[in-house]
Design an enzyme around this catalytic site. Structure first.
Site, PDB file in Angstrom:
ATOM      1  N   CYS A  49      -2.279   8.943   2.455  1.00  0.00           N
ATOM      2  CA  CYS A  49      -1.448   8.270   0.814  1.00  0.00           C
ATOM      3  C   CYS A  49      -3.023   9.201   0.119  1.00  0.00           C
ATOM      4  O   CYS A  49      -2.975   9.487  -0.986  1.00  0.00           O
ATOM      5  CB  CYS A  49      -1.880   6.961   0.891  1.00  0.00           C
ATOM      6  SG  CYS A  49      -2.991   6.049   2.020  1.00  0.00           S
ATOM      7  N   GLU A  66       0.855  -1.000   0.411  1.00  0.00           N
ATOM      8  CA  GLU A  66       0.107   0.135  -0.228  1.00  0.00           C
ATOM      9  C   GLU A  66       1.092   1.100  -0.177  1.00  0.00           C
ATOM     10  O   GLU A  66       1.753   1.708   0.850  1.00  0.00           O
ATOM     11  CB  GLU A  66      -0.730  -0.245   1.656  1.00  0.00           C
ATOM     12  CG  GLU A  66      -1.583  -1.261   1.498  1.00  0.00           C
ATOM     13  CD  GLU A  66      -2.737  -0.744   0.449  1.00  0.00           C
ATOM     14  OE1 GLU A  66      -3.446  -0.208  -0.175  1.00  0.00           O
ATOM     15  OE2 GLU A  66      -3.481  -2.217  -0.093  1.00  0.00           O
ATOM     16  N   LEU A  67       1.243   1.797  -1.493  1.00  0.00           N
ATOM     17  CA  LEU A  67       2.406   3.100  -1.148  1.00  0.00           C
ATOM     18  C   LEU A  67       1.517   4.377  -1.807  1.00  0.00           C
ATOM     19  O   LEU A  67       0.615   4.495  -1.213  1.00  0.00           O
ATOM     20  CB  LEU A  67       3.177   2.431  -2.517  1.00  0.00           C
ATOM     21  CG  LEU A  67       3.299   0.706  -2.103  1.00  0.00           C
ATOM     22  CD1 LEU A  67       4.306   0.373  -3.488  1.00  0.00           C
ATOM     23  CD2 LEU A  67       4.540   0.741  -0.718  1.00  0.00           C
TER      24      LEU A  67
HETATM   25  P1  NAD Z   1       8.798   5.371   4.602  1.00  0.00           P
HETATM   26  O1  NAD Z   1       8.541   4.247   3.026  1.00  0.00           O
HETATM   27  O2  NAD Z   1       9.610   5.664   4.575  1.00  0.00           O
HETATM   28  O3  NAD Z   1       8.441   3.916   5.964  1.00  0.00           O
HETATM   29  C1  NAD Z   1       6.993   3.526   5.877  1.00  0.00           C
HETATM   30  C2  NAD Z   1       7.698   1.813   6.677  1.00  0.00           C
HETATM   31  O4  NAD Z   1       8.520   0.858   5.930  1.00  0.00           O
HETATM   32  C3  NAD Z   1       8.352   2.662   7.976  1.00  0.00           C
HETATM   33  O5  NAD Z   1       8.684   1.262   9.254  1.00  0.00           O
HETATM   34  C4  NAD Z   1       9.846   2.513   6.997  1.00  0.00           C
HETATM   35  O6  NAD Z   1      10.610   2.596   8.694  1.00  0.00           O
HETATM   36  C5  NAD Z   1      10.035   0.637   6.672  1.00  0.00           C
HETATM   37  N1  NAD Z   1      11.233   0.981   5.718  1.00  0.00           N
HETATM   38  C6  NAD Z   1      11.561   2.245   4.986  1.00  0.00           C
HETATM   39  N2  NAD Z   1      12.360   1.316   3.969  1.00  0.00           N
HETATM   40  C7  NAD Z   1      12.231   0.186   4.421  1.00  0.00           C
HETATM   41  C8  NAD Z   1      13.160  -1.089   3.580  1.00  0.00           C
HETATM   42  N3  NAD Z   1      14.005  -0.479   2.480  1.00  0.00           N
HETATM   43  N4  NAD Z   1      12.289  -2.338   3.485  1.00  0.00           N
HETATM   44  C9  NAD Z   1      11.260  -2.654   5.117  1.00  0.00           C
HETATM   45  N5  NAD Z   1      10.973  -1.500   5.584  1.00  0.00           N
HETATM   46  C10 NAD Z   1      11.389  -0.266   5.402  1.00  0.00           C
HETATM   47  O7  NAD Z   1       6.865   5.744   4.388  1.00  0.00           O
HETATM   48  P2  NAD Z   1       6.498   6.800   5.304  1.00  0.00           P
HETATM   49  O8  NAD Z   1       6.639   8.204   5.378  1.00  0.00           O
HETATM   50  O9  NAD Z   1       6.338   5.974   7.197  1.00  0.00           O
HETATM   51  O10 NAD Z   1       5.010   7.050   5.605  1.00  0.00           O
HETATM   52  C11 NAD Z   1       4.434   7.651   4.389  1.00  0.00           C
HETATM   53  C12 NAD Z   1       3.858   7.214   3.278  1.00  0.00           C
HETATM   54  O11 NAD Z   1       3.475   5.969   3.267  1.00  0.00           O
HETATM   55  C13 NAD Z   1       3.496   8.288   1.767  1.00  0.00           C
HETATM   56  O12 NAD Z   1       4.370   7.519   0.859  1.00  0.00           O
HETATM   57  C14 NAD Z   1       2.021   7.419   2.351  1.00  0.00           C
HETATM   58  O13 NAD Z   1       1.827   8.161   0.693  1.00  0.00           O
HETATM   59  C15 NAD Z   1       2.813   5.954   2.525  1.00  0.00           C
HETATM   60  N6  NAD Z   1       0.940   5.605   2.970  1.00  0.00           N
HETATM   61  C16 NAD Z   1       0.254   4.636   2.049  1.00  0.00           C
HETATM   62  C17 NAD Z   1      -1.082   4.216   2.683  1.00  0.00           C
HETATM   63  C18 NAD Z   1      -1.789   3.242   1.564  1.00  0.00           C
HETATM   64  O14 NAD Z   1      -3.003   2.343   2.567  1.00  0.00           O
HETATM   65  N7  NAD Z   1      -1.788   3.171   0.729  1.00  0.00           N
HETATM   66  C19 NAD Z   1      -1.261   4.385   3.974  1.00  0.00           C
HETATM   67  C20 NAD Z   1      -0.338   5.764   4.346  1.00  0.00           C
HETATM   68  C21 NAD Z   1       0.828   5.681   3.757  1.00  0.00           C
END
Ligand code: NAD
Length: 490
Positions: free
Chosen positions: A291, A257-258
């Site tokens: 998001c 979910e990105l």
């Molecule tokens: P992020 O990608 O920086 O981090 C998300 C999580 O992933 C954190 O726990 C982080 O520590 C972990 N992470 C980062 N790199 C990783 C890797 N290489 N391998 C494994 N884990 C890793 O995101 P953020 O800043 O916390 O959140 C914002 C983002 O999330 C925005 O892009 C937003 O759109 C997205 N988001 C999407 C949804 C959805 O349902 N589509 C919902 C909420 C947020």
């Protein structure tokens, strides 16, 4: 007599939970509240070797969790819904301190946590299978074939900072409902809120074999995602991190979910006042850190200026400030860097010809609600994910142009449309490259029991307890030879 200083909130410990034991020894990292600028949480950093230990324990515990009756799992989830409701104010306060999220939004997130647990419980109660029509084909005559949805085993849940309670409730709730054990990797900005939700479940009777909790950054998440002992990964976060997770996961079940830069279309027949009010409310809630937050609004040119002035009026009424104040609409963003992105990207759009109607500034991590009018279609506020308190408004002439403009994005999570023209509604539903469409609402609306997810760079899979249980289970078949409920005479 000096006036006593108001009591400060004590620093909240966020221990890890590994192999059935809370641990708070060793290295820690601190989470500074973006509004208070004080340490809110002291989280225990995952120690070397603990990823291995957690996965070893998870594998060993998976079958025990699978043996629990679905009714028992549902009971735990229902109690968790009740406990989360009882702790609503305390949890909303924690979200406000750790993330700068207004208690108004945080309270709403906890209400959704309760619903999510309750829906997961209901889904646990309806897990089933199929008696297959094998006797319809000659080779099947005389046999019986059955399937049921068996737990996948070990699930990994990686969550982002912006809705750390409800997104964890979705992942952990559905995974437990499905009969799995889950390893949770918290977002580094919300270790306290994540720990609090895990505690709610444990207090509600979730067996300790069903959950482990690790705090840390990308490296901890990557180590977990790349381990073959994990059967299914549910990741929510940015598109870049999601791509890294998918590479690490290899040929394993992965739900992603990105990110997004969601669009909302306002047609000429729309109630522009109402559309502006909805966009003002849902474009800046949680400072736009959703998001599906309203980022791009395409307004038919005849109503463009009218929409802008209505939106401007509404945005000026938003109360910006202390997230702990129940009247606050817009609190702080997650950190200063995030608020600076709003400032820098709006200035950049302005330099290329856009108008900033309001905002474009920040105070520390608090970004002023910003409206960027008529930016160039290749400005970053249009093409990239702002994930901040900024709404870009662009005019369009023909409806087809608006649909095309929406689709130029590399993301495709959800869109909104304001119109009463049913033909346009159905055209948009068919033509828009998104996972969901909200009619007479903005892109920023979600019901937790309705499938939610993206296409393109916004992800793979759908999140709702029912869809997630499908991801978290495997169809397991059994064929019984020489025994059939169906007629066998030829
Ligand atoms: P992020 O990608 O920086 O981090 C998300 C999580 O992933 C954190 O726990 C982080 O520590 C972990 N992470 C980062 N790199 C990783 C890797 N290489 N391998 C494994 N884990 C890793 O995101 P953020 O800043 O916390 O959140 C914002 C983002 O999330 C925005 O892009 C937003 O759109 C997205 N988001 C999407 C949804 C959805 O349902 N589509 C919902 C909420 C947020």
């Amino acid at each position: 007599m000096p006036i006593p200083e108001p009591a400060l909130d004590p620093v909240i410990p966020a221990p890890t939970l590994v192999a059935g034991r809370w641990r708070d020894d060793g290295e820690h990292f601190e989470r500074t509240g973006p509004y208070t600028r004080r340490t809110v949480t002291r989280a225990r950093q995952t120690a070397p070797g603990e990823v291995d230990e957690a996965l070893h324990y998870a594998r060993a515990g998976a079958r025990a969790i699978g043996r629990l009756a679905p009714a028992a799992r549902a009971g735990v989830l229902e109690r968790a819904a009740q406990f989360a409701a009882e702790r609503r104010d305390e949890l909303a306060r924690l979200l406000a301190l750790e993330l700068g999220k207004p208690v108004k939004d945080g309270g709403g997130e906890i209400d959704r946590v309760c619903d999510t647990f309750a829906v997961c419980a209901a889904e646990a109660r309806r897990l089933g299978g199929e008696v297959l029509p094998v006797a319809g084909w000659e080779r099947g005559v005389g046999n019986t074939a059955l399937t049921y949805r068996a737990p996948a085993g070990v699930a990994l849940a990686i969550t982002p900072f912006n809705a750390p309670a409800n997104l964890l409730a979705h992942k952990l709730g559905a995974s437990f409902a499905a009969g799995n054990t889950t390893v949770v990797k918290s977002p580094p900005q919300a270790p306290g809120a994540t720990t609090a939700i895990v505690r709610v479940l444990l207090d509600a009777g979730m067996p300790v074999e069903a959950v482990q909790l690790l705090h840390g950054g990308a490296e901890t998440g990557a180590a977990l995602a790349g381990d073959p002992r994990v059967d299914v990964i549910s990741f929510t976060g940015s598109s870049a991190a999601g791509a890294a997770v998918a590479r690490a996961a290899g040929p394993r079940r992965t739900v992603l979910e990105l990110g997004g830069n969601a669009a909302t279309i306002v047609c000429e027949d729309a109630d522009v006042e109402q559309a502006a009010a909805v966009c003002a409310r849902t474009g800046y809630s949680n400072s736009g850190q959703s998001c599906i937050s309203v980022q791009r609004v395409y307004v038919q040119r005849d109503r463009f200026e009218e929409f802008l002035s209505a939106l401007h009026k509404q945005v000026d009424q938003l109360k910006v400030g202390d997230p702990l104040d129940p009247a606050t609409d817009v609190g702080a963003m997650v950190d200063e860097q995030a608020a600076e992105r709003v400032v820098a990207w709006s200035a950049e759009a302005c330099a290329a010809g856009a108008r900033i109607l309001t905002g474009g500034t920040r105070d520390g991590a608090t970004a002023a609600p910003t409206i960027v009018a008529d930016p160039s279609p290749d400005a970053r506020v249009v093409t990239e994910e702002v994930f901040g308190a900024l709404v870009a408004v662009l005019p369009f002439d023909r409806f087809e142009d608006a649909v095309e403009a929406c689709n130029t994005s590399r993301f495709g999570l959800q869109a909104g449309i304001f119109t009463n023209d049913l033909a346009r509604v159905f055209t948009a539903w068919r033509e828009l490259e998104v996972g969901g469409l909200i009619v007479n609402g903005s892109s920023n609306f979600r019901l937790d029991h309705v499938p939610f997810g993206g296409v393109k760079d916004s992800g793979i899979g759908r999140e709702s307890p029912r869809s997630m249980i499908e991801d978290y289970t495997v169809v397991k078949t059994m064929i019984i030879r020489n025994l059939s409920i169906w007629g066998s005479e030829r």
